[in-house]
Design a protein around this motif. Structure first.
Motif, PDB file in Angstrom:
ATOM      1  N   GLN B   6      16.862  60.272  -0.602  1.00  8.07           N
ATOM      2  CA  GLN B   6      17.154  59.769   0.737  1.00  8.07           C
ATOM      3  C   GLN B   6      18.146  60.755   1.353  1.00  8.07           C
ATOM      4  O   GLN B   6      19.300  60.812   0.940  1.00  8.07           O
ATOM      5  CB  GLN B   6      17.774  58.370   0.675  1.00  8.07           C
ATOM      6  N   HIS B   7      17.683  61.506   2.281  1.00  7.25           N
ATOM      7  CA  HIS B   7      18.486  62.619   2.781  1.00  7.25           C
ATOM      8  C   HIS B   7      19.550  62.183   3.772  1.00  7.25           C
ATOM      9  O   HIS B   7      20.546  62.870   3.960  1.00  7.25           O
ATOM     10  CB  HIS B   7      17.575  63.666   3.409  1.00  7.25           C
ATOM     11  N   ASN B   8      19.341  61.058   4.436  1.00  7.45           N
ATOM     12  CA  ASN B   8      20.332  60.570   5.393  1.00  7.45           C
ATOM     13  C   ASN B   8      21.336  59.718   4.647  1.00  7.45           C
ATOM     14  O   ASN B   8      20.977  58.650   4.151  1.00  7.45           O
ATOM     15  CB  ASN B   8      19.670  59.716   6.488  1.00  7.45           C
ATOM     16  N   GLU B  20      14.640  55.595  12.116  1.00  4.60           N
ATOM     17  CA  GLU B  20      13.765  56.066  11.070  1.00  4.60           C
ATOM     18  C   GLU B  20      14.629  56.611   9.946  1.00  4.60           C
ATOM     19  O   GLU B  20      15.430  57.526  10.164  1.00  4.60           O
ATOM     20  CB  GLU B  20      12.791  57.155  11.545  1.00  4.60           C
ATOM     21  N   LEU B  21      14.484  56.049   8.758  1.00  3.04           N
ATOM     22  CA  LEU B  21      15.209  56.512   7.574  1.00  3.04           C
ATOM     23  C   LEU B  21      14.211  57.159   6.624  1.00  3.04           C
ATOM     24  O   LEU B  21      13.185  56.581   6.305  1.00  3.04           O
ATOM     25  CB  LEU B  21      15.902  55.345   6.868  1.00  3.04           C
ATOM     26  N   GLY B  22      14.580  58.347   6.175  1.00  2.28           N
ATOM     27  CA  GLY B  22      13.668  59.101   5.324  1.00  2.28           C
ATOM     28  C   GLY B  22      13.753  58.712   3.856  1.00  2.28           C
ATOM     29  O   GLY B  22      14.814  58.359   3.344  1.00  2.28           O
ATOM     30  N   CYS B  23      12.607  58.758   3.200  1.00  4.70           N
ATOM     31  CA  CYS B  23      12.533  58.534   1.759  1.00  4.70           C
ATOM     32  C   CYS B  23      11.412  59.399   1.215  1.00  4.70           C
ATOM     33  O   CYS B  23      10.274  59.310   1.681  1.00  4.70           O
ATOM     34  CB  CYS B  23      12.239  57.073   1.450  1.00  4.70           C
ATOM     35  N   PHE B  74       7.878  57.713   2.274  1.00  2.00           N
ATOM     36  CA  PHE B  74       7.792  56.269   2.577  1.00  2.00           C
ATOM     37  C   PHE B  74       8.958  55.952   3.513  1.00  2.00           C
ATOM     38  O   PHE B  74       9.932  55.300   3.157  1.00  2.00           O
ATOM     39  CB  PHE B  74       7.869  55.458   1.279  1.00  2.00           C
ATOM     40  N   ASN B  75       8.857  56.442   4.740  1.00  2.00           N
ATOM     41  CA  ASN B  75       9.961  56.299   5.688  1.00  2.00           C
ATOM     42  C   ASN B  75      10.019  54.906   6.285  1.00  2.00           C
ATOM     43  O   ASN B  75       8.996  54.290   6.586  1.00  2.00           O
ATOM     44  CB  ASN B  75       9.829  57.333   6.803  1.00  2.00           C
ATOM     45  N   LEU B  76      11.225  54.448   6.494  1.00  2.00           N
ATOM     46  CA  LEU B  76      11.473  53.123   7.064  1.00  2.00           C
ATOM     47  C   LEU B  76      11.712  53.251   8.562  1.00  2.00           C
ATOM     48  O   LEU B  76      12.463  54.141   8.987  1.00  2.00           O
ATOM     49  CB  LEU B  76      12.703  52.488   6.400  1.00  2.00           C
ATOM     50  N   ARG B  77      11.130  52.337   9.327  1.00  2.00           N
ATOM     51  CA  ARG B  77      11.279  52.417  10.785  1.00  2.00           C
ATOM     52  C   ARG B  77      11.562  51.031  11.366  1.00  2.00           C
ATOM     53  O   ARG B  77      11.181  50.003  10.802  1.00  2.00           O
ATOM     54  CB  ARG B  77      10.016  52.973  11.438  1.00  2.00           C
ATOM     55  N   LYS B  78      12.221  51.075  12.513  1.00  2.00           N
ATOM     56  CA  LYS B  78      12.400  49.870  13.322  1.00  2.00           C
ATOM     57  C   LYS B  78      12.528  50.343  14.767  1.00  2.00           C
ATOM     58  O   LYS B  78      13.339  51.223  15.058  1.00  2.00           O
ATOM     59  CB  LYS B  78      13.628  49.072  12.889  1.00  2.00           C
ATOM     60  N   PRO B  79      11.745  49.773  15.670  1.00  2.00           N
ATOM     61  CA  PRO B  79      11.725  50.283  17.044  1.00  2.00           C
ATOM     62  C   PRO B  79      13.024  50.047  17.812  1.00  2.00           C
ATOM     63  O   PRO B  79      13.385  50.853  18.669  1.00  2.00           O
ATOM     64  CB  PRO B  79      10.557  49.551  17.707  1.00  2.00           C
ATOM     65  N   GLY B 106      20.705  55.756  -1.335  1.00  5.20           N
ATOM     66  CA  GLY B 106      21.018  54.826  -0.260  1.00  5.20           C
ATOM     67  C   GLY B 106      21.395  55.522   1.038  1.00  5.20           C
ATOM     68  O   GLY B 106      21.900  56.657   1.038  1.00  5.20           O
ATOM     69  N   THR B 107      21.140  54.836   2.140  1.00  3.87           N
ATOM     70  CA  THR B 107      21.549  55.306   3.464  1.00  3.87           C
ATOM     71  C   THR B 107      22.364  54.213   4.113  1.00  3.87           C
ATOM     72  O   THR B 107      21.894  53.081   4.226  1.00  3.87           O
ATOM     73  CB  THR B 107      20.341  55.623   4.364  1.00  3.87           C
ATOM     74  N   ARG B 108      23.584  54.557   4.493  1.00  7.81           N
ATOM     75  CA  ARG B 108      24.424  53.575   5.173  1.00  7.81           C
ATOM     76  C   ARG B 108      24.102  53.625   6.662  1.00  7.81           C
ATOM     77  O   ARG B 108      24.173  54.695   7.281  1.00  7.81           O
ATOM     78  CB  ARG B 108      25.895  53.875   4.925  1.00  7.81           C
ATOM     79  N   LEU B 109      23.727  52.488   7.204  1.00  7.85           N
ATOM     80  CA  LEU B 109      23.392  52.397   8.626  1.00  7.85           C
ATOM     81  C   LEU B 109      24.476  51.614   9.344  1.00  7.85           C
ATOM     82  O   LEU B 109      24.784  50.486   8.959  1.00  7.85           O
ATOM     83  CB  LEU B 109      22.034  51.709   8.814  1.00  7.85           C
ATOM     84  N   THR B 110      25.044  52.219  10.362  1.00  9.43           N
ATOM     85  CA  THR B 110      26.041  51.553  11.183  1.00  9.43           C
ATOM     86  C   THR B 110      25.496  51.448  12.597  1.00  9.43           C
ATOM     87  O   THR B 110      25.124  52.465  13.199  1.00  9.43           O
ATOM     88  CB  THR B 110      27.367  52.331  11.207  1.00  9.43           C
ATOM     89  N   ILE B 111      25.449  50.233  13.108  1.00  4.23           N
ATOM     90  CA  ILE B 111      24.967  49.999  14.471  1.00  4.23           C
ATOM     91  C   ILE B 111      26.166  49.673  15.348  1.00  4.23           C
ATOM     92  O   ILE B 111      26.944  48.762  15.044  1.00  4.23           O
ATOM     93  CB  ILE B 111      23.948  48.847  14.525  1.00  4.23           C
ATOM     94  N   ILE B 112      26.297  50.419  16.410  1.00  4.19           N
ATOM     95  CA  ILE B 112      27.407  50.231  17.344  1.00  4.19           C
ATOM     96  C   ILE B 112      26.935  49.314  18.470  1.00  4.19           C
ATOM     97  O   ILE B 112      25.918  49.585  19.092  1.00  4.19           O
ATOM     98  CB  ILE B 112      27.866  51.577  17.912  1.00  4.19           C
TER      99      ILE B 112
END
Lengths: 115, 113
Positions: B6-8, B20-23, B74-79, B106-112
């Motif tokens: 997971q590069h991000n 989009e999160l890469g895997c 197997f990238n994860l997406r959400k519009p 793991g990729t830590r996602l922070t939504i502002i």
């Protein structure tokens, strides 16, 4: 709502002490996994069992860690003696162990701090 | 043995942005693929899984992932993300017939807001 339960949720201990973590898998699940999560290493598989028999414990330091399933409703992970580098969150997961169906259900984890 | 990348490591987005999160995985045979989410202070929960069939998989909470075999991805997406999507996301793989899951870092996602 069936869930994997783990006790204790938090454990602080001193170096050299024995630590026992417990896991109750979801009723009917025959496969149990132990993972360790650290900032540096991420999620690592320590060991797993099918029908109470150990299938793979290659991820576990053998000199101080041991994992058992005394019965189908209880899995234990012991560390003796504990060391500061063992500080981590330990997760248990369970699954049905059916061919072609490999979802694992995770417990809430035990956060271990070894001083 | 299989491995997952997971590069991000940390992604920061504003609400309503697309995600989009890469895997990427490495394994030459048939695989099963998973995305798990870990909300702050909680355990891992399954978002979605791919075993076979339609390579576009829809999961809970509006997430989807696409299995591209030729790219081992197997990238994860959400519009449109929400503040409540703030969490850590883990991609995992197991070889078909083997229950052992190998997780990405793991990729830590922070939504502002």
């Amino acid at each position: 709502d069936a869930r994997v339960t783990q006790t204790p949720r938090h454990k602080v201990t001193e170096m050299g002490q024995e630590v026992t973590m417990r896991c109750q898998p979801i009723l009917g699940h025959n496969t149990v996994f132990w993972y360790r999560q650290t900032m540096m290493q991420g999620l690592e598989l320590l060991a797993y069992f099918r029908n109470r028999a150990p299938l793979d414990d290659s991820g576990m330091p053998k000199d101080r860690f041991s994992a058992e399933m005394p019965d189908a409703t209880l899995a234990t992970l012991k560390i003796q003696p504990s060391e500061p580098r063992d500080s981590a969150v330990y997760f248990c997961a369970s699954g049905l162990g059916l061919a072609g169906y490999h979802e694992q259900f995770f417990g809430p984890g035990t956060r271990l701090t070894v001083l | 043995a299989q491995s997952v990348s997971q590069h991000n490591h940390h992604v920061i987005l504003s609400e309503a942005a697309s995600l989009e999160l890469g895997c990427n995985y490495s394994y030459g045979g048939t695989v099963n693929l998973f995305w798990y989410v870990q909300y702050p202070g909680q355990h891992l929960q399954l978002l979605l899984k791919y075993f076979s069939g339609d390579p576009l998989v829809k999961g809970i909470k509006g997430f989807e992932a696409e299995f591209i075999k030729s790219k081992f991805s197997f990238n994860l997406r959400k519009p449109s993300v929400q503040w409540s999507d703030t969490a850590e996301y883990f991609c995992a793989v197991n070889a078909d017939g083997n229950e052992k899951l190998t997780f990405g870092t793991g990729t830590r996602l922070t939504i502002i807001p």
